[in-house]
Motif scaffolding. Structure first.
Motif, PDB file in Angstrom:
ATOM      1  N   LEU A   1       0.859  -1.184   0.000  1.00 39.54           N
ATOM      2  CA  LEU A   1       0.000   0.000   0.000  1.00 39.54           C
ATOM      3  C   LEU A   1       0.898   1.237   0.000  1.00 39.54           C
ATOM      4  N   HIS A   2       0.582   2.204  -0.854  1.00 37.92           N
ATOM      5  CA  HIS A   2       1.414   3.400  -0.952  1.00 37.92           C
ATOM      6  C   HIS A   2       0.547   4.603  -1.254  1.00 37.92           C
ATOM      7  N   CYS A   3       1.097   5.768  -1.020  1.00 41.09           N
ATOM      8  CA  CYS A   3       0.377   7.030  -1.199  1.00 41.09           C
ATOM      9  C   CYS A   3       1.234   7.964  -2.046  1.00 41.09           C
ATOM     10  N   HIS A   4       0.701   8.378  -3.202  1.00 44.58           N
ATOM     11  CA  HIS A   4       1.377   9.358  -4.044  1.00 44.58           C
ATOM     12  C   HIS A   4       1.035  10.761  -3.562  1.00 44.58           C
ATOM     13  N   VAL A   5       2.032  11.615  -3.495  1.00 40.88           N
ATOM     14  CA  VAL A   5       1.844  13.001  -3.061  1.00 40.88           C
ATOM     15  C   VAL A   5       2.433  13.904  -4.137  1.00 40.88           C
ATOM     16  N   SER A   6       1.605  14.744  -4.721  1.00 45.66           N
ATOM     17  CA  SER A   6       2.070  15.745  -5.678  1.00 45.66           C
ATOM     18  C   SER A   6       1.818  17.108  -5.072  1.00 45.66           C
ATOM     19  N   ALA A   7       2.873  17.894  -4.930  1.00 42.88           N
ATOM     20  CA  ALA A   7       2.787  19.190  -4.266  1.00 42.88           C
ATOM     21  C   ALA A   7       3.376  20.266  -5.166  1.00 42.88           C
ATOM     22  N   ASN A   8       2.931  21.490  -4.924  1.00 44.19           N
ATOM     23  CA  ASN A   8       3.416  22.654  -5.665  1.00 44.19           C
ATOM     24  C   ASN A   8       4.491  23.337  -4.843  1.00 44.19           C
ATOM     25  N   ARG A   9       5.679  23.446  -5.405  1.00 44.47           N
ATOM     26  CA  ARG A   9       6.780  24.090  -4.687  1.00 44.47           C
ATOM     27  C   ARG A   9       6.546  25.580  -4.502  1.00 44.47           C
ATOM     28  N   VAL A  10       5.671  26.175  -5.301  1.00 42.98           N
ATOM     29  CA  VAL A  10       5.419  27.614  -5.230  1.00 42.98           C
ATOM     30  C   VAL A  10       4.308  27.867  -4.215  1.00 42.98           C
ATOM     31  N   HIS A  11       4.556  28.776  -3.268  1.00 45.80           N
ATOM     32  CA  HIS A  11       3.579  29.113  -2.231  1.00 45.80           C
ATOM     33  C   HIS A  11       2.391  29.837  -2.861  1.00 45.80           C
ATOM     34  N   PRO A  12       1.145  29.498  -2.499  1.00 44.14           N
ATOM     35  CA  PRO A  12      -0.018  30.115  -3.157  1.00 44.14           C
ATOM     36  C   PRO A  12      -0.223  31.583  -2.819  1.00 44.14           C
ATOM     37  N   GLU A  13       0.442  32.118  -1.789  1.00 44.39           N
ATOM     38  CA  GLU A  13       0.251  33.527  -1.400  1.00 44.39           C
ATOM     39  C   GLU A  13       1.505  34.362  -1.661  1.00 44.39           C
ATOM     40  N   THR A  14       2.647  33.865  -1.238  1.00 47.09           N
ATOM     41  CA  THR A  14       3.886  34.632  -1.443  1.00 47.09           C
ATOM     42  C   THR A  14       4.518  34.353  -2.798  1.00 47.09           C
ATOM     43  N   PHE A  15       4.133  33.251  -3.461  1.00 45.32           N
ATOM     44  CA  PHE A  15       4.663  32.826  -4.761  1.00 45.32           C
ATOM     45  C   PHE A  15       6.172  32.592  -4.709  1.00 45.32           C
ATOM     46  N   ALA A  16       6.685  32.271  -3.528  1.00 39.31           N
ATOM     47  CA  ALA A  16       8.092  31.908  -3.377  1.00 39.31           C
ATOM     48  C   ALA A  16       8.233  30.399  -3.515  1.00 39.31           C
ATOM     49  N   ALA A  17       9.293  29.939  -4.191  1.00 36.31           N
ATOM     50  CA  ALA A  17       9.521  28.507  -4.409  1.00 36.31           C
ATOM     51  C   ALA A  17      10.286  27.913  -3.240  1.00 36.31           C
ATOM     52  N   GLN A  18       9.821  26.794  -2.754  1.00 34.25           N
ATOM     53  CA  GLN A  18      10.463  26.113  -1.629  1.00 34.25           C
ATOM     54  C   GLN A  18      11.730  25.403  -2.094  1.00 34.25           C
TER      55      GLN A  18
END
Length: 654
Positions: free
Chosen positions: A165-182
């Motif tokens: 059993l596994h869980c895929h996680v897709s995330a956005n590196r860009v912050h939705p408010e500051t628009f800074a990339a992690q």
């Protein structure tokens, strides 16, 4: 639990559409894949957005099809949704699962410096673990928080289509408010630490990793006594099934070197002699020590510290002084002292599984197959497409027309007649070219039908060589057959042990059935599996139907009724019931009940005279009993649901 971070493209333009095509669309479909009605109508390109990135990743993670059925399960006060997309449970903090890809792409477009804003990782649990969805999604949120993306957009989906059993996680590196990339530097270490913390918090099984947690809850870097195999050596052994020089040196010398170091007897001469007896040599290379093959000194070499950390350059210099070259294998002044002999050599053409058993025959077979493959590569390299000389033949016709015109120009003085004869020559030229086009079309068609317009595939070429009597080709074909048998054996192991089996004649097939008590699944090899409570209950392989043990008498009754219905729709020729006697009797009794309560032109019959006599006797004894009608339990899928007749089902059961 453990974490997997799939690799991305180096040009920072990750195409998740290619990822989906690679993962979900193989060169050939697996036989144990489940077929649904949506397979025929699915259009893979209809769901993808034009911008590569989050759209294809969200589709893959959520297992979206051309017409997904998404249902919101719950919404938290923070706005986190749980959505059931088909059989996949997803969680997202976007407005919805359908708009998640567009939202992520729009947010990522606000940061022009971040060329690849998609971040994808997988949390995986061991095969015997089945954590709850709450624990899985809490693990996802904790991992994102540790990565510094607690407020970033994400989509997580639980997949149960593999052994783990596994869980895929897709995330956005860009912050939705500051628009800074992690910054994702050292993300693998961070996620490994998360796994150790989550294992203790949720009582998951402890897995291996680059970090471990002691009894006090402190995290420490994992130290290995022996280094792991280099990436190149591991890939060679995994993908080509050939033993690497590193693997050979570890297998033959690591234990001997460990014993010598533990006893304090290690020296430069002993190290050289130990390696020499195994067909290996030691030399200085790039500021360190390297182990090489004595038969091929110019070939690939292995780092000495990878074979054993105790023979690294620094360790040997500290223990035995500066590097000393290998001593002579014999003493020229004292021949009675003997000579150091090589006991075994490194054979790179041997398979990994070929350790010592039947070494000579396997060595010869491996060499023969390598020669066979080299011959095929030479055939492919020297193959040329048959030349029909189309251009040359057209030019010959044109040249002939020019010669005819030149002759007319020299012999005919009347301008009108000369012009007329020119037209005749042009007409004949057009006729000849039209005939040549038709002829070239026929020749190309003949080449296509004979297969000479393209080189033979590896398998076809081997079959041709086997027909000509090549022993290596025959060995290769037997290897393929063994691999297919092994795959078939693994496929049979997927099904439990049946307590009753109904065998039929060849080609005696029936359609798939809709059962009110079972879930119907069609596999790509034509196998129809009828599940009850998620477990196989009855399986129709075409030539036989297997009935598996049930947990209660009611489920057993439904399984036997379905097996009897599948048998009644067959011809009845060469139909035999085998297995445990009690299970066989229950199947026959279900057939008797089915013959009494249904009159649709199909009758349950078997070929065994004694079994059929038992069916007739039981049927006669039950004919005069009072029964009440209830809804039918199984019918073929292609029948109209409006044409349903009542079925009687309260006959006594054994």
């Amino acid at each position: 639990m453990n974490v997997i971070i799939p690799p991305k493209r180096r040009d920072r333009k990750t195409s998740f559409k290619k990822l989906v095509n690679y993962v979900s669309t193989r060169d050939e479909n697996k036989n144990n894949d489940v077929l649904t009605r949506g397979h025929a109508n699915h259009t893979p390109d209809s769901d993808y957005v034009s911008t590569p990135g989050f759209g294809q990743l969200v589709d893959y993670v959520g297992r979206k099809s051309a017409a997904p059925e998404a249902r919101i399960v719950s919404v938290s006060p923070e706005g986190i949704q749980r959505v059931l997309s088909g059989d996949v449970l997803c969680e997202t903090n976007c407005w919805s699962l359908e708009t998640a890809a567009s939202e992520m792409n729009l947010t990522a477009s606000e940061n022009r410096h971040c060329k690849d804003a998609v971040y994808h990782f997988i949390l995986s649990w061991q095969g015997d673990e089945d954590p709850s969805p709450d624990a899985i999604f809490r693990s996802v949120r904790y991992s994102l928080k540790q990565l510094g993306m607690e407020e970033h957009q994400y989509v997580a989906a639980i997949h149960r289509d593999t052994d783990n059993l596994h869980c895929h996680v897709s995330a956005n590196r860009v912050h939705p408010e500051t628009f800074a990339a992690q910054n994702m530097w050292n993300d693998a270490d961070t996620l490994q630490k998360c796994c150790r913390v989550l294992e203790r918090e949720f009582d998951f099984k402890v897995d291996n990793g680059s970090w471990y947690m002691d009894e006090h809850g402190d995290l420490h870097r994992t130290h290995r006594d022996m280094p792991s195999a280099p990436r190149g050596a591991a890939k060679r052994e995994i993908f080509s099934d050939k033993e690497s020089l590193h693997g050979y040196a570890v297998r033959e010398t690591r234990q001997m070197l460990s014993d010598d170091i533990a006893q304090g007897e290690m020296s430069w001469d002993l190290l050289h002699n130990t390696l020499y007896t195994r067909g290996l040599g030691l030399r200085e290379q790039n500021g360190g020590l390297a182990i090489y093959d004595l038969l091929n000194p110019g070939g690939v070499s292995a780092k000495a510290s990878d074979v054993h950390p105790g023979i690294s350059h620094a360790s040997m210099v500290q223990r035995c002084g500066e590097y000393q070259p290998a001593p002579p294998t014999s003493d020229p002044d004292d021949h009675e002292a003997g000579m150091l002999l090589v006991d075994i050599f490194y054979m790179p053409q041997l398979h990994v599984r070929d350790q010592k058993a039947r070494l000579e025959r396997r060595e010869a077979r491996a060499i023969a197959r390598d020669i066979l493959r080299a011959r095929y590569d030479a055939y492919r390299g020297g193959w040329e497409k048959p030349d029909l000389r189309g251009g040359e033949r057209f030019r010959q016709i044109a040249s002939h027309c020019a010669v005819v015109k030149s002759r007319v120009r020299d012999t005919v003085r009347d301008p009108l007649m000369r012009k007329l004869m020119y037209r005749v020559a042009e007409f004949e030229k057009m006729q000849a070219m039209a005939r040549l086009r038709l002829q070239l079309r026929e020749e190309r068609q003949a080449l296509r039908e004979s297969g000479e317009n393209r080189p033979l595939s590896w398998k076809s070429w081997v079959e041709r060589e086997a027909v000509n009597g090549n022993a290596a080709a025959l060995s290769q074909m037997r290897g393929w057959a063994y691999r297919e048998k092994r795959a078939e054996r693994r496929k049979r192991e997927r099904w439990p042990e049946p307590n009753a089996v109904i065998h039929y004649g060849p080609g005696d097939n029936v359609p798939t059935f809709n059962s009110s008590e079972h879930e119907t699944r069609l596999l790509r090899d034509g196998t129809v599996s009828y599940l009850r409570n998620g477990e196989p209950a009855v399986t129709d392989f075409g030539d036989r139907v297997e009935v598996y043990p049930a947990s209660d008498s009611q489920s057993d009754r439904y399984n036997n009724d379905l097996a009897a219905e599948l048998t009644a729709w067959r011809s009845g020729d060469s139909t035999t019931v085998t297995g445990e006697q009690k299970a066989v009797n229950r199947v026959l009794y279900s057939g008797v009940v089915r013959n009494i309560i249904k009159d649709n032109g199909h009758v349950f019959t078997v070929s065994d005279p004694r079994q059929m006599a038992s069916v007739y006797a039981t049927e006669d004894s039950l004919r005069n009993r009072n029964v009440q009608p209830v809804l039918r339990q199984a019918e073929p899928r292609y029948m109209d649901d409006e044409d349903m007749r009542p079925v009687f089902r309260d006959l006594p059961r054994p």
